[in-house]
Design a protein around this motif. Structure first.
Motif, short mmCIF file in Angstrom:
data_model
loop_
_atom_site.label_atom_id
_atom_site.label_comp_id
_atom_site.label_asym_id
_atom_site.label_seq_id
_atom_site.Cartn_x
_atom_site.Cartn_y
_atom_site.Cartn_z
N UNK A 2 0.82 -1.20 0.00
CA UNK A 2 0.00 0.00 0.00
C UNK A 2 0.86 1.26 0.00
N UNK A 3 2.04 1.13 0.57
CA UNK A 3 2.92 2.30 0.63
C UNK A 3 3.30 2.77 -0.77
N UNK A 4 3.62 1.83 -1.65
CA UNK A 4 3.98 2.18 -3.02
C UNK A 4 2.80 2.82 -3.74
N UNK A 5 1.61 2.24 -3.59
CA UNK A 5 0.42 2.81 -4.22
C UNK A 5 0.18 4.24 -3.75
N UNK A 6 0.32 4.45 -2.45
CA UNK A 6 0.10 5.79 -1.91
C UNK A 6 1.15 6.77 -2.44
N UNK A 7 2.40 6.34 -2.49
CA UNK A 7 3.45 7.25 -2.98
C UNK A 7 3.24 7.61 -4.45
N UNK A 8 2.87 6.65 -5.27
CA UNK A 8 2.57 6.95 -6.67
C UNK A 8 1.43 7.95 -6.76
N UNK A 9 0.38 7.69 -5.99
CA UNK A 9 -0.79 8.55 -5.99
C UNK A 9 -0.47 9.96 -5.47
N UNK A 10 0.26 10.00 -4.37
CA UNK A 10 0.61 11.28 -3.75
C UNK A 10 1.44 12.16 -4.68
N UNK A 11 2.44 11.56 -5.32
CA UNK A 11 3.31 12.34 -6.20
C UNK A 11 2.60 12.73 -7.49
N UNK A 31 -5.19 3.69 3.91
CA UNK A 31 -4.91 2.28 3.65
C UNK A 31 -3.46 1.96 3.97
N UNK A 32 -2.57 2.88 3.65
CA UNK A 32 -1.14 2.69 3.96
C UNK A 32 -0.94 2.61 5.46
N UNK A 45 -9.84 12.93 -2.43
CA UNK A 45 -10.44 11.85 -1.65
C UNK A 45 -9.66 10.55 -1.84
N UNK A 46 -9.22 10.27 -3.06
CA UNK A 46 -8.48 9.04 -3.30
C UNK A 46 -7.10 9.08 -2.64
N UNK A 47 -6.46 10.25 -2.61
CA UNK A 47 -5.19 10.37 -1.89
C UNK A 47 -5.43 10.07 -0.40
N UNK A 48 -6.53 10.57 0.15
CA UNK A 48 -6.90 10.28 1.53
C UNK A 48 -7.09 8.77 1.74
N UNK A 49 -7.77 8.13 0.80
CA UNK A 49 -8.03 6.69 0.90
C UNK A 49 -6.72 5.91 0.90
#
Length: 123
Positions: free
Chosen positions: A1-10, A109-110, A101-105
């Motif tokens: 989940x960390x990788x997904x969040x980092x991709x999304x965040x950046x 999740x992370x 909202x998806x960045x929050x999700x």
């Protein structure tokens, strides 16, 4: 989940940065939307491993995204007249709200995933 969040965040941060020029921001927003849809599909493929709050938020995100897409398509099919400023707001603001909202999700999740990885407390 960390990788997904980092991709999304950046991806989200780059899109916001490119909104300095509205045109580049809107182009980046399309790319961000595609990235987020793929990330959501990946999250749905791991649905059973997600905590209940994340599953609920992901379902809400999916419904809101589909409703926005449906409204966008209907708006274009019916060729509803509107001023340029209303069209710009309708094209830019709701997708960025969904993206936020998806960045929050993905962030939540992370955190939930990291908390699951912690060893049990020593008593």
């Amino acid at each position: 989940m960390k990788l997904l969040h980092n991709i999304n965040k950046w991806s989200y941060a780059i899109t916001l940065l490119l909104y300095i020029t509205i045109y580049l921001g809107m182009i980046a927003q399309i790319v961000l939307g595609i990235i987020q849809v793929f990330l959501a599909i990946i999250m749905f493929s791991r649905f059973s491993k997600l905590d209940s709050k994340t599953r609920f938020r992901l379902k809400i995100y999916s419904v809101l995204t589909l409703l926005y897409l449906l409204a966008f398509v209907v708006w274009n099919i019916l060729d509803i007249p509107s001023s340029d400023s209303i069209s710009l707001v309708g094209i830019a603001v709701p997708p960025m709200a969904l993206a936020t909202f998806f960045v929050f999700i993905t962030h939540k999740a992370k955190l939930a995933h990291l908390q699951d990885d912690l060893p049990p407390p020593i008593s």
